[in-house]
Design a protein around this motif. Structure first.
Motif, PDB file in Angstrom:
ATOM      1  N   PRO A   1       7.614   7.187  -7.227  1.00 61.46           N
ATOM      2  CA  PRO A   1       7.843   6.016  -6.361  1.00 61.46           C
ATOM      3  C   PRO A   1       8.752   4.999  -7.037  1.00 61.46           C
ATOM      4  O   PRO A   1       8.610   4.697  -8.232  1.00 61.46           O
ATOM      5  CB  PRO A   1       6.442   5.445  -6.148  1.00 61.46           C
TER       6      PRO A   1
ATOM      7  N   LYS B   1      10.680   1.046  -6.788  1.00 60.22           N
ATOM      8  CA  LYS B   1      10.524  -0.289  -6.206  1.00 60.22           C
ATOM      9  C   LYS B   1      11.377  -0.359  -4.939  1.00 60.22           C
ATOM     10  O   LYS B   1      12.579  -0.074  -4.980  1.00 60.22           O
ATOM     11  CB  LYS B   1      10.976  -1.370  -7.191  1.00 60.22           C
ATOM     12  N   ARG B   2      10.772  -0.717  -3.847  1.00 64.44           N
ATOM     13  CA  ARG B   2      11.533  -0.756  -2.602  1.00 64.44           C
ATOM     14  C   ARG B   2      12.349  -2.044  -2.517  1.00 64.44           C
ATOM     15  O   ARG B   2      11.979  -3.090  -3.070  1.00 64.44           O
ATOM     16  CB  ARG B   2      10.607  -0.655  -1.394  1.00 64.44           C
TER      17      ARG B   2
ATOM     18  N   ARG C   1      13.984  -5.165  -0.372  1.00 67.67           N
ATOM     19  CA  ARG C   1      13.512  -6.009   0.721  1.00 67.67           C
ATOM     20  C   ARG C   1      14.700  -6.678   1.397  1.00 67.67           C
ATOM     21  O   ARG C   1      15.608  -7.162   0.725  1.00 67.67           O
ATOM     22  CB  ARG C   1      12.530  -7.066   0.212  1.00 67.67           C
TER      23      ARG C   1
ATOM     24  N   LYS D   1      10.079   7.611   2.444  1.00 68.78           N
ATOM     25  CA  LYS D   1       8.840   7.729   3.217  1.00 68.78           C
ATOM     26  C   LYS D   1       8.650   6.469   4.052  1.00 68.78           C
ATOM     27  O   LYS D   1       8.947   5.363   3.604  1.00 68.78           O
ATOM     28  CB  LYS D   1       7.640   7.916   2.285  1.00 68.78           C
TER      29      LYS D   1
ATOM     30  N   ARG E   1       5.808   4.314   5.872  1.00 66.32           N
ATOM     31  CA  ARG E   1       4.366   4.103   5.954  1.00 66.32           C
ATOM     32  C   ARG E   1       3.963   3.664   7.362  1.00 66.32           C
ATOM     33  O   ARG E   1       4.806   3.441   8.240  1.00 66.32           O
ATOM     34  CB  ARG E   1       3.924   3.049   4.937  1.00 66.32           C
TER      35      ARG E   1
ATOM     36  N   GLU F   1       7.438   0.256   6.932  1.00 72.37           N
ATOM     37  CA  GLU F   1       8.286  -0.010   5.766  1.00 72.37           C
ATOM     38  C   GLU F   1       8.774   1.304   5.155  1.00 72.37           C
ATOM     39  O   GLU F   1       8.040   2.304   5.109  1.00 72.37           O
ATOM     40  CB  GLU F   1       7.503  -0.814   4.720  1.00 72.37           C
ATOM     41  N   LYS F   2      10.016   1.280   4.687  1.00 74.00           N
ATOM     42  CA  LYS F   2      10.615   2.467   4.056  1.00 74.00           C
ATOM     43  C   LYS F   2      10.486   2.342   2.545  1.00 74.00           C
ATOM     44  O   LYS F   2      10.915   1.343   1.959  1.00 74.00           O
ATOM     45  CB  LYS F   2      12.085   2.597   4.464  1.00 74.00           C
ATOM     46  N   TYR F   3       9.907   3.362   1.921  1.00 76.63           N
ATOM     47  CA  TYR F   3       9.682   3.366   0.477  1.00 76.63           C
ATOM     48  C   TYR F   3      10.448   4.539  -0.129  1.00 76.63           C
ATOM     49  O   TYR F   3      10.238   5.685   0.263  1.00 76.63           O
ATOM     50  CB  TYR F   3       8.192   3.481   0.156  1.00 76.63           C
TER      51      TYR F   3
ATOM     52  N   GLU G   1      11.520   7.295  -2.946  1.00 68.48           N
ATOM     53  CA  GLU G   1      10.935   8.070  -4.033  1.00 68.48           C
ATOM     54  C   GLU G   1      12.019   8.903  -4.691  1.00 68.48           C
ATOM     55  O   GLU G   1      12.911   9.440  -4.009  1.00 68.48           O
ATOM     56  CB  GLU G   1       9.820   8.983  -3.509  1.00 68.48           C
TER      57      GLU G   1
ATOM     58  N   GLU H   1       3.629  -1.078  -7.595  1.00 72.51           N
ATOM     59  CA  GLU H   1       4.076  -1.293  -6.220  1.00 72.51           C
ATOM     60  C   GLU H   1       2.979  -1.961  -5.395  1.00 72.51           C
ATOM     61  O   GLU H   1       2.579  -1.502  -4.321  1.00 72.51           O
ATOM     62  CB  GLU H   1       4.483   0.047  -5.580  1.00 72.51           C
TER      63      GLU H   1
ATOM     64  N   LYS I   1      -3.504   5.586  -3.873  1.00 70.11           N
ATOM     65  CA  LYS I   1      -3.463   4.387  -3.044  1.00 70.11           C
ATOM     66  C   LYS I   1      -4.876   3.863  -2.829  1.00 70.11           C
ATOM     67  O   LYS I   1      -5.821   4.642  -2.679  1.00 70.11           O
ATOM     68  CB  LYS I   1      -2.832   4.692  -1.686  1.00 70.11           C
TER      69      LYS I   1
END
Length: 540
Positions: free
Chosen positions: A158, A160-161, A163, A188, A190, A194-196, A198, A288, A337
């Motif tokens: 993962p 850091k997304r 923003r 991904k 969720r 939100e788009k995360y 990887e 995260e 998680k």
């Protein structure tokens, strides 16, 4: 012999009826069903045009000023201004959509348009439209990973997304990774949308071939042209530690009441590593996880226990999602998680906000006259946020729901100032929670007088005596009348009633005090008794 009678409006024995009729125009509140909707782009200059209210309501601008039209915005800021001369609605300041409605797909500001003469309320809303004025940004300009050379292809890491304060198509849309022979990017989505990103390992690493890999990660939004932001990924390739920690579950789901005290255990995450020594010793850290969640929860790095450390508030955040990283002594790690759902408790009493209030009404106001308008809000959810309103005591007023939790207070019976000259109306709002909370709001309504009572003499017949050969203007007694009204309506004046053709009477009466005088000397042999009528009239 002296006789007096009240002036009650009926002519008898020469008495005169006088009637004064007051016509009172009572302004009755009318809750209109109209609504106004406008839209304006964010970041426009101050005093920018929003809409022409007079035109949209089909009113002449002069009517707005005559009826004291005004705009009341929800919240603490007055973001819009109405020019009553032109009917134009403008923004009082430049609107920043991202500041007003952060991370919201739609941004709508609500206002109420209030009129007087008669009272009227119209709902209004302004949608603030997004413009692409913010690029995606990463919380860190560099992300460092230590990855074992024996890590299997297909492993994911993962990142850091980024923003983006903008929303919709102007928000974050995708990620791209600098071309290389080992890694690709996977995105991904969720449940919250939100788009995360990887980092996906495509080909086996070899530390002897390459000890460090540097890649450029780019986040792109959907503007035209698009905006972007970048972050550097630095990968340190480590020697082998052939077992990674493994969590007992990928996702831990927990429900907590919002009044859970600090120190309460939330959950214990557990990761095992079969290696020996430091390579098998696992340490836990948050990864995260939002800053807000980290202020509310604490993670024990040795045991994996997560505790409540702050005050949970269902009204501020209903769900918390945390990522826990388990790392062994050799640098291998795994993620799980933790999803915490905050359950609502009834911890907010209803809030009563008075919007309009008529401080006084005439006593002859017709039933269903509006005297106040107010709204009720409860920040709780479900039955905890469901409210009911009542007026305390047996008063001639009733509550009428309108819309959006607004209520009107109306009269439901005739008023009589002579019985009650003012009312203290106590409004009580109560929610439907298990432990019912309530709040009160009091307002005073004064009843002002109308001339609905005639003067009344204390006696129907007054007998007075005088000796003959008296001095002129000698006082022989007085008459007295009272009026239940107030002010000038209760001020009584007296006068003698004279028949047409009747000679000047031998008596007179003071118009203010009611004192009776003999105006000339009398002779018993010529006149033994006199009978006169006195009229009492109020100042209405």
């Amino acid at each position: 012999l002296w006789r007096g009678m009240a002036w009650n409006g009926r002519r008898s024995r020469g008495s005169l009826r006088q009637v004064i009729l007051f016509l009172l125009c009572v302004c009755v509140w009318r809750s209109g069903a109209e609504s106004l909707r406008y839209s304006v782009a964010e970041e426009m200059e101050r005093e920018s045009f929003v809409g022409n209210i007079a035109q949209d309501l089909g009113l002449d601008p002069s009517q707005l000023a005559a009826r004291k039209a005004r705009v009341v915005c929800e919240g603490n800021q007055q973001l819009f201004r109405l020019n009553p001369s032109t009917g134009v609605l403008t923004a009082t300041e430049s609107l920043d959509r991202e500041e007003i409605c952060p991370q919201s797909e739609t941004c709508t500001l609500f206002f109420k348009l209030l009129f007087d003469n008669p009272l009227q309320l119209i709902r209004g809303e302004v949608e603030v439209l997004d413009v692409n004025d913010n690029p995606p940004t990463f919380p860190e300009k560099e992300m460092v990973f230590e990855i074992l050379e024996t890590t299997s292809p297909g492993s994911r890491f993962p990142l850091k997304r980024a923003r983006d304060k903008d929303v919709g198509s102007y928000g974050l849309q995708n990620y791209s990774l600098q071309s290389n022979s080992h890694f690709s990017i996977a995105v991904k989505i969720r449940n919250d949308g939100e788009k995360y990103p990887e980092l996906l390992l495509e080909r086996q690493l070899d530390r002897e071939e390459q000890t460090e890999i540097n890649l450029l990660l780019t986040a792109i939004d959907g503007g035209a042209p698009p905006r972007s932001g970048t972050a550097q990924i630095r990968i340190m390739v480590l020697d082998a530690n052939d077992n990674t920690p493994m969590f007992s579950r990928e996702v831990y789901e927990v429900s907590l009441a919002e009044n859970s005290p600090p120190g309460q255990l939330v959950v214990k995450v557990d990761a095992r590593d079969p290696d020996k020594g430091s390579n098998g010793k696992v340490q836990y850290t948050f990864s995260e996880t939002s800053e807000g969640s980290q202020k509310l929860f604490d993670l024990n790095p040795d045991t994996g226990e997560i505790w409540v450390t702050g005050k949970l508030d269902f009204e501020e955040m209903k769900k918390h999602e945390m990522v826990v990283k388990a790392t062994d002594g050799g640098g291998l790690f795994a993620y799980c998680k933790v999803q915490v759902e905050v359950m609502d408790v009834n911890d907010n009493a209803p809030e009563i906000q008075l919007t309009s209030h008529t401080a006084s009404i005439p006593e002859d106001a017709p039933p269903r006259t509006v005297v106040a308008l107010f709204s009720v809000r409860d920040r709780d959810a479900g039955d905890n946020g469901r409210t009911e309103c009542t007026i305390e005591g047996d008063l001639p007023f009733t509550l009428t729901p309108t819309f959006d939790n607004y209520y009107e207070i109306r009269t439901n019976a005739a008023l009589d100032r002579e019985t009650t000259s003012e009312y203290n109306i106590s409004i009580r709002a109560t929610d439907w929670g298990p432990r019912r909370l309530s709040s009160r709001q009091s307002l005073w309504v004064q009843v002002w007088d109308v001339n609905d009572n005639a003067p009344a003499f204390s006696q129907e017949l007054y007998s007075m005596w005088v000796t003959e050969n008296n001095s002129p203007m000698v006082r022989i007694g007085s008459v007295q009348a009272s009026d239940a009204d107030a002010g000038s309506n209760a001020r009584v004046q007296y006068a003698l009633e004279r028949q047409e053709g009747q000679e000047q009477p031998a008596l007179s009466v003071s118009s203010e005090s009611g004192d009776v005088y003999v105006v000339r000397s009398l002779d018993y042999e010529r006149l033994r008794a006199l009978e006169v009528w006195v009229r009492a009239a109020d100042g209405g």
